[in-house]
Scaffold this active site. Structure first.
Site, PDB file in Angstrom:
ATOM      1  N   CYS A  97     -18.500   0.277  -9.298  1.00 16.88           N
ATOM      2  CA  CYS A  97     -19.594   1.026  -8.667  1.00 16.88           C
ATOM      3  C   CYS A  97     -19.037   1.981  -7.614  1.00 16.88           C
ATOM      4  O   CYS A  97     -19.491   3.126  -7.498  1.00 16.88           O
ATOM      5  CB  CYS A  97     -20.578   0.066  -7.997  1.00 16.88           C
ATOM      6  SG  CYS A  97     -21.390  -1.074  -9.130  1.00 16.88           S
ATOM      7  N   ASP A 501       6.082   6.228  26.490  1.00 16.40           N
ATOM      8  CA  ASP A 501       6.130   7.139  27.626  1.00 16.40           C
ATOM      9  C   ASP A 501       6.229   6.266  28.878  1.00 16.40           C
ATOM     10  O   ASP A 501       5.854   5.092  28.846  1.00 16.40           O
ATOM     11  CB  ASP A 501       4.857   7.991  27.647  1.00 16.40           C
ATOM     12  CG  ASP A 501       4.765   8.826  28.910  1.00 16.40           C
ATOM     13  OD1 ASP A 501       5.718   9.555  29.202  1.00 16.40           O
ATOM     14  OD2 ASP A 501       3.742   8.705  29.611  1.00 16.40           O
TER      15      ASP A 501
END
Length: 812
Positions: A97, A501
């Protein structure tokens, strides 16, 4: 597009005319370039591009390949205006489906991409801006399903509709009714296991089985017929064909051979339908549990806010609150809006938003998030964001998007499901033919073919991946880890290197006074004088000094004659002392002898600290001491690095700071590799070089300068305490500025991917083992029906085990 017109042409073909917006055109040469690019697309007959309306009208002599049109526009250096929409789909039952709905949506002129999720029963469609949503709905309807624009559970439109609970109750009542009617049919078979013999009259079996077949099983006929009309197949078609064959054979036997002589199979058809209905009900119940995270977030949305206007507090619907309104939040209430506290002190429980288990203190100047629970104090909040702009709304959109998206591994399932039902029908036909030709027993041939049809249900295939993704993203959201897309969730399991970072990610992100070194005065006096000079300044270093003085209870008298010395520092008078506070350059210009503290200053600077000096003015100037400022490492940073290393993941520090500062942080945390003094524009290049070296890289950052690196990494992980730009570029957002969540995100990904593989294994193995057993006559249709129902339920239940996940304890 959605309003495309079909015009007859002389050749006998049909013309398709559609138009769409184009972004980026600025002049007549742009128009010419776009027209030239579009005319080169195969099948395009006419093109008209209008600069004023920024639109293109295209006529093709055959069904348009809109993907080719889009690629031509992009290759010319422009972009087609795009929109996105979510649809709720009803009637899907299996992976086949899903494939059919996707195919129908992609056929709509102007649709760029369509993804359908069986677990959420939804479709996400990206299309050119001129496609009418009605055209998408009609395409789904034509494929045999129902569609409507997506409505969240707490919208007025959703509330006005029939409650989902009513539908669930009806489905459960149908299961009970089917079981009551089927039990007498199955009883003789069960009694035979204990040596007892009981045979119901054939007419009574017919009376019990008929309502199960045609009333309770009507859904399979309706859905199966729609599939046939659409030229495809699905699970409903298999069940309808299989049970109809068993029922029809039984009716034929009953009327041909009489009540006492016939061998009937009514129990097979009725029990199979009952088991499938039970399996679908259990499946729906389990799917609702996988979506629990979304519902928990939606419940947080307050419907009413208490707004202060003209000195009066009035209750208003949340959609009437505007930015700048003052909202009153009483103790025990949910905060109605995102905003800034203007008055009041309290603690706020943000656990369902950030995953932080402990209430956090809030005072004037602090931010509060809509949906959080106010504890003991009365707060007055200035509204900063409401509705779709709020943090909670963004979180819900992110989680919904992730849960409705497809993981790359799902494409394998899509390819299999596209041919699954036709192959099963062929196997069932071959089974019937083989048993009939070689055994001559028509009844046996039909029953074995029925068993093949019943057990070969592609439901489990369709649910294997989305159920795991829903559970994984849901549990992540409950702990403050927002996964924006399924691809990020799948890829993160294989990450071999995490790049951090420094500022704002591993460190607090704002300077703090790390050390005060006096000379000729005590440390308290040094801090008192410096804080007095800077108490009126908003400079980050000044605020760090004032905060340190307040924390230590140091009294700060008002300074006089405060004068800024641009680029150097300040001059002021405190208690009659003429003072100078500033940089090394200022001290050198004043001729201050810094020798007594030079060695210590050099040590602090090598560790990444910034130095300020304090001296008296006079002849000569007298040194009073120095202040060292640094960005403090987050308390959880070291545990975060150790947890990643325990998972076998390398850690890299990538920062624009100087080598000394980076080395100090890296050494304190035990980071494997340090790359310092990197310009923002070069961060993405460094990430790319790691990827080129064979690593699968996750980048963790929070600033605008991190956005290119986040996008360049295989997986971008942004801190929600940072900028919106970083969060947009990342596939994962951490709602708390806690680097320990990085290891948790990778752990969730690994466990989710493991569940996906387990689910796909079981989904395939059911069919690979079950279909041959049924074809060789070793499976009764009733057993096949039970196995088929159990396959879907087991796949979802396995995915639901992810809800038991809890964060790993930090590595020692």
């Amino acid at each position: 597009m959605g309003n495309a017109a079909s015009l007859p042409v002389q050749s006998g073909q049909q013309q398709h005319e559609f138009s769409f917006g184009i972004e980026g055109m600025t002049c007549a040469s742009c128009v010419a370039r776009v027209e030239k690019a579009l005319r080169a697309v195969p099948g395009v007959a006419r093109v008209n591009v209008n600069l004023g309306t920024e639109r293109a009208a295209v006529v093709t002599e055959s069904s348009a390949d809109f993907g080719a049109v889009q690629r031509a526009v992009e290759k010319a250096g422009y972009a087609i205006a795009q929109e996105e929409i979510d649809l709720d789909i009803e009637g899907m039952s299996c992976a086949s489906c899903v494939g059919r709905v996707e195919k129908a949506l992609r056929k709509v002129d102007g649709v760029l991409e369509a993804g359908v999720n069986l677990a959420t029963e939804s479709a996400h469609v990206r299309f050119a801006a001129d496609v009418a949503p009605d055209a998408l709905v009609k395409a789904v309807e034509k494929a045999g399903y129902h569609a409507r624009l997506h409505q969240s559970e707490n919208t007025p439109a959703a509330k006005e509709g029939a409650p989902a609970a009513v539908t669930r109750d009806k489905d459960f009542l149908k299961v009970i009714a089917a079981a009551v009617l089927s039990l007498p049919l199955a009883a003789p078979m069960l009694l035979e296991l204990f040596g007892a013999h009981l045979m119901l009259p054939g007419w009574l079996q017919l009376a019990l089985a008929t309502p199960v077949q045609f009333w309770l099983g009507a859904r399979f006929y309706r859905a199966g017929w729609k599939a046939v009309k659409a030229g495809a197949g699905n699970m409903d078609l298999l069940v309808a064909l299989g049970t109809s064959a068993a029922y029809g054979l039984s009716v034929y036997q009953l009327f041909s051979h009489g009540d006492g002589m016939a061998h009937l199979y009514f129990e097979a058809s009725a029990v199979v339908i009952t088991l499938v209905l039970l399996g679908k009900w259990l499946e729906a119940r389990a799917k609702r549990q996988t979506a629990a995270a979304i519902r928990a977030l939606q419940v947080l949305r307050p419907e009413v806010a208490r707004v202060r206007r003209d000195g009066q507090d009035v209750d208003l619907p949340i959609d009437q609150v505007r930015r700048g309104d003052l909202v009153v939040v009483r103790p025990g209430e949910r905060v109605a809006v995102d905003g800034i506290v203007l008055e009041g002190l309290s603690h706020v429980d943000e656990s369902l938003i950030t995953g932080e288990s402990l209430p956090v203190a809030r005072q004037p100047g602090d931010k509060v998030t809509g949906g959080a629970i106010n504890a003991e104090g009365l707060l007055l909040v200035r509204t900063e964001a409401v509705g779709t702009e709020s943090t909670l709304a963004r979180i819900i959109r992110l989680v919904e998007s992730a849960q409705s998206a497809k993981a790359p591994i799902q494409h394998l399932v899509d390819k299999v499901s596209a041919v699954f039902v036709p192959v099963v029908l062929a196997i069932a036909a071959a089974t019937f033919a083989a048993w009939w030709l070689y055994g001559g027993d028509v009844e046996r041939s039909i029953i074995n073919a029925v068993a093949v049809l019943v057990i070969a249900c592609p439901c489990a295939l369709g649910l294997a991946t989305p159920a795991a993704i829903m559970a994984g993203t849901g549990v992540g959201a409950s702990y403050g880890i927002l996964i924006k897309d399924a691809e990020a969730l799948e890829i993160a399991h294989a990450v071999t290197a995490v790049v951090f970072d420094k500022t704002g990610t591993l460190t607090i992100g704002k300077p703090a006074l790390t050390e005060a070194v006096p000379h000729g005065v005590d440390a308290g006096e040094l801090l008192r004088l410096c804080a007095s000079i800077q108490q009126g300044s908003e400079h980050p270093l000044a605020r760090a000094v004032v905060d340190a003085a307040q924390a230590q209870g140091v009294a700060t008298p008002a300074a006089s004659d405060v004068v800024a010395l641009p680029g150097r520092g300040l001059s002021a008078k405190v208690d009659g002392l003429d003072l100078r506070l500033g940089s090394t350059r200022l001290m050198q210009e004043l001729g201050v002898d810094m020798t007594p503290l030079a060695k210590r200053a050099d040590e602090l600077q090598r560790k990444g600290n910034t130095i300020s000096w304090l001296a008296t003015a006079g002849t000569p100037h007298r040194l009073l001491g120095l202040l060292a400022f640094g960005d403090r490492i987050k308390p959880s940073a070291q545990a975060a690095v150790r947890s990643l290393q325990a998972l076998g993941v390398k850690t890299v520090l990538l920062t624009g700071d100087n080598q000394g500062s980076a080395a100090a942080v890296g050494a304190a945390l035990g980071i494997d590799r340090i790359v310092a003094e990197v310009l923002p524009a070069d961060k993405a290049e460094k990430v790319a070089s790691l990827k080129a070296g064979g690593d699968l890289v996750a980048m963790v950052g929070d600033g605008i300068n991190d956005a290119p690196a986040l996008a360049a990494a295989d997986v971008g992980i942004a801190m929600a305490t940072g900028t919106d730009v970083a969060m947009q570029a990342a596939g994962v957002t951490l709602m708390r500025g806690d680097p320990a969540l990085v290891a948790d995100a990778i752990d969730i990904s690994r466990r989710t991917y493991s569940k996906i593989r387990q689910n796909l294994f079981w989904a395939f193995i059911y069919n690979l083992v079950g279909i041959p057993l049924a074809a060789f006559g070793l499976l009764n249709p009733v057993v096949a029906g039970a196995a088929m129902a159990f396959s879907s339920v087991s796949v979802i239940s396995n995915a639901l085990l992810l809800r038991r996940w809890t964060p790993r304890k930090p590595a020692a």
